[in-house]
Design an enzyme around this catalytic site. Structure first.
Site, PDB file in Angstrom:
ATOM      1  N   CYS A 434       0.844  -1.208   0.000  1.00 18.68           N
ATOM      2  CA  CYS A 434       0.000   0.000   0.000  1.00 18.68           C
ATOM      3  C   CYS A 434       0.870   1.246   0.000  1.00 18.68           C
ATOM      4  O   CYS A 434       0.875   2.016  -0.957  1.00 18.68           O
ATOM      5  CB  CYS A 434      -0.921  -0.010   1.212  1.00 18.68           C
ATOM      6  SG  CYS A 434      -2.239  -1.229   1.120  1.00 18.68           S
ATOM      7  N   GLU A 436       4.217   1.244   2.063  1.00 17.89           N
ATOM      8  CA  GLU A 436       5.336   0.953   2.943  1.00 17.89           C
ATOM      9  C   GLU A 436       6.686   1.166   2.257  1.00 17.89           C
ATOM     10  O   GLU A 436       6.890   0.746   1.128  1.00 17.89           O
ATOM     11  CB  GLU A 436       5.242  -0.487   3.453  1.00 17.89           C
ATOM     12  CG  GLU A 436       3.896  -0.830   4.055  1.00 17.89           C
ATOM     13  CD  GLU A 436       2.850  -1.215   3.024  1.00 17.89           C
ATOM     14  OE1 GLU A 436       1.853  -0.471   2.893  1.00 17.89           O
ATOM     15  OE2 GLU A 436       3.033  -2.227   2.359  1.00 17.89           O
TER      16      GLU A 436
END
Length: 789
Positions: A434, A436
């Site tokens: 997502c 990171e």
């Protein structure tokens, strides 16, 4: 609607989206055969490598009609392999995935019989999931079952790693030579770990052979098809594939086409070796490909159209790979086929200069034209990024299907340097999954699970007792009715948080050790920097950097809840703690006046109001201080990021009503976004509030913003979007993404889903078909605040 720039990719895209998702039992069968043959006779890294090689040697090969990039994880497009050594499905699981209305996987009768008679009897007592659950403490089990945190590794292996540039510089024959050289330097006389190092390196050597076998088998298969093909264009395609596979993956790629196939073979290899958390992502694809692109154009063997066609072929390959289905209750709650492959475009070069190049724009065009859920695409925006590139990305984003997302290059670099990376390695990094961050090709940055921050407050307000599960989960920090100050409450909250994070980390340490012992991954180790030189598997700290993340969820909910208590109970004394708790226990039925005060007359995060935003900062720092810097078993450290995927829905389901007026079982806030409807002062107030969090201390934050199409139309709308991104990033914001839709369209799609089959929305760090989402998640997306400039 037919999409794709070329006839070839139009057909491939149609084949992909129309292919039925199904379970491919082939991997499970072949891995079972290999374990029966080798288990107990060789060391575990060698066992894993021999099993992978057995799979590669015997698996079926699929070359789809018209494709130029070859390789599937399953037996055909949308075929999902299973990983019984990680989590073995029950027969009930197979029924669930076969029969459910959305996100289903067809399971043939033959597959069910094989699973029941061959797979389950062998793996039920061997699977990692059973070993993990049986090794956890009662406290861990209780916190896990009641939704304090989730655990990624009970369903998937540690992974979440992104491809660096090794595979563009070396083929697997070169890597095998590096491994053999390292084997000659093992010091059995003085190194107590020499025997383990030898086993790790032997495993790496075997998987190099397996990858070379994969390429040769595809070359042979393509020539066989060419020999039997009467259509001259198809024959030419098969021979082209064969010529490419003659080179890669055994040797380093020399052309643009070979570079794409080299990556894809590696992707297929890594994601079939183990089901890692998030698909093995190509990372800085534009920067990896651009040297090949420029050389091929100069040599006259490639033009822009052909380069785009090949990239569109790659997009289809990503879309052919649904995320392998999970097991148990997680399977029942699973709501996406997306496997979270995330491509970074733009940013800066290794020398710190603007990284946007010709391939960057081709990728944007491919993303725009193909409009596929996978791969998930984002752009890195630095201070040096041309405005032309940013506006082109905004132009695609405002079309309303959620791609690309926008990431702040300078923030990413600072986040990585804050965590101890060199500036050189940080510049080569970016985001995956997502949001990171990690150093591509050099870091194992493993997500270990989501942490339900608002649930910690719920326990605190009930003296450690969970009113939903009706059991004592936390520690007794005192009856909140007796607290005389807000500070007493917040101190109790912090003690509760420490206790629960201790439980999570203790469990993580055991799980990490178990994966190092039982599930080494020699192929991943071969291509991640320093594993060969350390002679150490990726699972046990072989990568240059080893980071573990715990993802915080619900910062908007917890902030507004604390603000409600501080403002109304302790400062303005509009009602006491006992009354508030009774109102929440009643889900505010009969307490409508209090509910109105909490929702409409209390400071809220997301409005550039320091009263609430300071409490957000306090809560974030409490979470940060409890997690960050803790040592991991693999020799790295823990860090935090702030994202939910769809876990904010699940976390809300296991909670009662909250002090901010949120009702029982409703989703908590997602990412670092404000609570739905709480942000009433416009998008600039939202980014100002969000920027008060110290993003540079995290490994990533996720911010959703929603606009009606009319708000971002025309040149002014495009400029406003671009300027919002620049403004947020100038305040060190990490990430922002946009949902652009008409609320009425989504409401109509709920009523008549058959008329909106192609409707795509941004969920969290990924996009998905609106019809594939649960009703709760659909409602949550519809309820997000519609912003206007």
């Amino acid at each position: 609607m037919s999409r794709g720039t070329f006839e070839r990719t139009k057909k491939l895209r149609e084949q992909s989206i129309n292919a039925e998702p199904h379970i491919s039992m082939e991997r499970a069968i072949l891995m079972t055969e290999a374990y029966k043959k080798y288990e107990g006779s060789v060391e575990t890294p060698v066992l894993r490598a021999l099993s992978f090689k057995h799979y590669i040697e015997n698996r079926s090969l699929c070359i789809n009609d018209g494709e130029l990039i070859v390789g599937e994880k399953g037996d055909s497009p949308n075929g999902a392999p299973t990983y019984p050594e990680l989590c073995c499905h029950t027969m009930e699981d197979l029924e669930v995935m076969h029969n459910r209305d959305i996100i289903n996987f067809s399971v043939s009768e033959e597959s069910r019989d094989i699973h029941k008679t061959e797979i389950m009897p062998f793996w039920n007592k061997r699977q990692m999931r059973d070993k993990i659950i049986k090794s956890m403490t009662p406290e861990w089990i209780a916190a896990y079952e009641t939704g304090i945190f989730t655990e990624f590794m009970e369903q998937r292996a540690p992974g979440h790693t992104v491809c660096g540039d090794t595979i563009y510089k070396k083929g697997f024959l070169d890597l095998k030579k590096d491994i053999e050289d390292r084997l000659t330097r093992i010091d059995f006389l003085n190194d107590p770990d020499a025997y383990d190092k030898k086993a790790d390196l032997e495993g790496m050597s075997i998987v190099c052979d397996a990858m070379m076998i994969l390429g040769k088998r595809y070359a042979d298969k393509a020539r066989e098809l060419a020999a039997n093909e009467t259509d001259e264009n198809k024959k030419k395609d098969f021979l082209t594939i064969a010529e490419v596979c003659d080179v890669v993956p055994a040797h380093k790629p020399e052309t643009y086409h070979q570079a794409l196939q080299m990556y894809w073979f590696t992707h297929i290899g890594v994601t079939t070796e183990l089901n890692i958390w998030d698909a093995f992502t190509p990372g800085r694809l534009d920067q990896h490909l651009n040297p090949f692109y420029e050389k091929d154009v100069e040599d006259g063997i490639l033009n822009r159209d052909k380069a785009q066609e090949l990239l569109e072929c790659l997009w289809v390959k990503f879309n052919n790979q649904p995320a392998p289905p999970k097991v148990g209750i997680t399977l029942k709650e699973s709501s996406t086929y997306t496997d979270f492959a995330n491509i970074n475009t733009g940013g800066v070069n290794p020398d710190g200069q603007d990284g946007v190049n010709d391939v960057s724009y081709i990728i944007l065009d491919v993303m725009d034209e193909m409009k596929l859920l996978q791969p998930s695409s984002n752009v890195q925006i630095s201070k040096k990024t041309p405005q032309k590139f940013l506006k082109r990305a905004c132009e695609i984003s405002r079309k309303g299907w959620g791609q690309p997302a926008f990431y702040n290059t300078e923030a990413i670099i600072q986040e990585l340097m804050e965590a101890g990376k060199t500036i050189e390695d940080a510049r080569l990094g970016g985001t995956s999954g997502c949001v990171e961050t990690g150093c591509y090709g050099k870091e194992a940055y493993v997500l270990t699970g989501y942490f339900n921050i608002p649930k910690v407050l719920e326990l605190t307000l009930n003296n450690g007792y969970d009113p939903i599960a009706k059991r004592q989960i936390g520690i007794k920090t005192g009856d909140p009715r007796n607290f005389e100050t807000y500070e007493e409450l917040f101190d109790a909250f912090k003690k509760q948080m420490k206790y629960l994070i201790d439980i999570k980390v203790e469990g993580n340490s055991v799980i990490e050790r178990m994966y190092g012992k039982h599930m080494p991954c020699p192929l991943m180790s071969t291509i991640v920097d320093d594993c060969i030189e350390k002679a150490q598997d990726y699972q046990r700290g072989g990568a240059r950097y080893n980071t573990r993340y715990i993802q915080g969820v619900g910062i908007g909910t917890i902030t507004d809840s604390l603000a409600a208590i501080k403002y109304n109970v302790f400062e303005n004394k509009k009602f006491d703690m006992d009354t508030l708790i009774k109102a929440m226990d009643a889900n505010f039925e009969g307490y409508e006046a209090i509910h109105n005060i909490l929702q409409n007359k209390t400071p809220k995060y997301g409005n550039d109001d320091d009263y609430a935003d300071v409490l957000m900062q306090d809560t974030f720092m409490a979470y940060y201080n409890e997690v960050t810097g803790r040592p991991t078993v693999a020799g790295g450290q823990y860090r935090v990021d702030m994202l939910p995927t769809t876990c904010h829905v699940y976390f809300g389901e296991v909670m009662g009503a909250s002090p901010n007026g949120r009702l029982c079982a409703k989703p908590v806030s997602e990412g670092i976004s404000p609570e739905k409807g709480a942000d009433t002062n416009g998008p600039t107030a939202v980014i100002k509030s969000c920027a008060k969090m110290d993003h540079l201390k995290t490994g990533g934050t996720l911010l959703n913003q929603r606009f009606a199409p009319s708000v971002v139309q025309g040149d002014d709308g495009l400029d406003n979007m671009a300027n919002l991104v620049r403004s947020y990033f100038s305040m060190d914001g990490h990430h922002i993404q946009f949902n652009v839709f008409d609320k009425n369209v989504l409401l109509k799609a709920q009523e008549n889903p058959q008329d909106y089959k192609d409707l795509i929305v941004r969920v969290a760090g990924y996009s998905d078909h609106f019809n594939n989402l649960s009703r709760t998640l659909q409602d949550e997306i519809i309820g997000r605040t519609e912003q206007t400039f």
